[in-house]
Design a protein around this motif. Structure first.
Motif, PDB file in Angstrom:
ATOM      1  N   SER A 122      10.070   2.259   8.002  1.00 54.04           N
ATOM      2  CA  SER A 122       8.877   2.712   7.292  1.00 54.04           C
ATOM      3  C   SER A 122       9.163   2.868   5.804  1.00 54.04           C
ATOM      4  O   SER A 122       8.340   2.495   4.950  1.00 54.04           O
ATOM      5  N   SER A 125       9.307  -0.530   4.321  1.00 53.78           N
ATOM      6  CA  SER A 125       7.943  -1.053   4.185  1.00 53.78           C
ATOM      7  C   SER A 125       7.246  -0.448   2.963  1.00 53.78           C
ATOM      8  O   SER A 125       6.533  -1.148   2.235  1.00 53.78           O
ATOM      9  N   ALA A 126       7.475   0.839   2.723  1.00 52.03           N
ATOM     10  CA  ALA A 126       6.867   1.510   1.569  1.00 52.03           C
ATOM     11  C   ALA A 126       7.401   0.946   0.252  1.00 52.03           C
ATOM     12  O   ALA A 126       6.632   0.680  -0.682  1.00 52.03           O
ATOM     13  N   GLN A 191       3.091   4.460   6.060  1.00 52.16           N
ATOM     14  CA  GLN A 191       3.524   3.084   6.297  1.00 52.16           C
ATOM     15  C   GLN A 191       4.206   3.030   7.663  1.00 52.16           C
ATOM     16  O   GLN A 191       5.330   3.484   7.827  1.00 52.16           O
TER      17      GLN A 191
END
Length: 270
Positions: A122, A125-126, A191
């Protein structure tokens, strides 16, 4: 380094908007030997002279012929083939976003080992999303932030709300990110980690190969780095090994070659 839990009222988040010919014929030897009795010998009984013959089994040395263009190419292919057949040296063909996402996730895993791999993904992804927004605005593929006061106020309110509900804050590759329920927050939204989608972009075998190469490079770097150096330099390392694509809008979302051996080379240089 464990994730730090901060006071919910003081949490802040980094935002980016603010590569056979035959041998040549010998020339006839036209020069005559000037040595006495070298070319002719006299028969002792007949008194006649006869030419001295060269033994048949003696052959004149031939000049070594140069390799033809075709022979050179064949030799070149033969010397390159073993490397090309080595699976570990094959480049990964992919665009930049999944590379940055996986790299940031691996860095986060090293910095915050107590967090789950899903949270690391996550975070990756951010970081990838924030960079994509910044790049998109720079080259004109994403609109600039609105100047409308009402919309700006509404957006800021969402950010503050997300910050109040956050339970952790991390700093990965100099990106300060809020975490809520194990997910990184971007523009007030979590995210979600989706490893299956990321694997699909790489292909399963290439994903595992890339992840392993990144983790080994990070371990090698950390073994001799000073405290905090990985966090400061990880993004610059990514900029050096990321796939090469055309600059500007022409390279937006395009695929390029990711050379995994280069990641380790950069890690060992530091």
């Amino acid at each position: 380094m464990p994730a730090t839990t901060r006071s919910k009222s003081n949490l802040q988040q980094t935002h980016l908007e603010d590569f056979e010919d035959k041998p040549q014929k010998e020339k006839a030897n036209t020069s005559k030997s000037r040595r006495p009795n070298a070319s002719k010998t006299k028969d002792a009984t007949t008194g006649t002279s006869s030419k001295r013959k060269q033994p048949e089994d003696e052959e004149k040395p031939q000049k070594a012929s140069r390799p033809t263009k075709k022979q050179k190419e064949t030799h070149k292919e033969a010397s390159v083939k073993p490397e090309e057949d080595d699976e570990d040296n094959k480049p990964v063909i992919i665009n930049r976003a999944p590379v940055l996402q996986l790299w940031a996730a691996c860095v986060a895993q090293k910095l915050y080992p107590k967090l789950s791999w899903n949270t690391h993904l996550s975070i990756g992804s951010a970081v990838s999303a924030l960079c994509a927004i910044s790049k998109g605005r720079a080259i004109g593929t994403i609109d600039q932030p609105t100047d409308d006061p009402g919309k700006k106020a509404e957006k800021e309110k969402k950010k503050q709300s997300a910050g109040k509900g956050a339970d952790d804050e991390v700093d990965v590759m100099s990106f300060k990110l809020l975490l809520k329920d194990g997910s990184a927050i971007v523009s007030g939204k979590p995210q979600k980690a989706n490893e299956a989608a990321l694997i699909k972009k790489y292909g399963e075998a290439e994903y595992e190969r890339t992840k392993k190469a990144m983790e080994e490079a990070i371990d090698a770097f950390e073994a001799k780095a000073k405290k905090g150096e990985l966090n400061r330099t990880a993004f610059h390392m990514y900029e050096e090994f990321r796939p090469s694509v055309q600059h500007g809008q022409g390279g937006w979302g395009k695929k390029g070659e990711l050379r995994l051996e280069k990641i380790m080379e950069l890690a060992e240089k530091r």
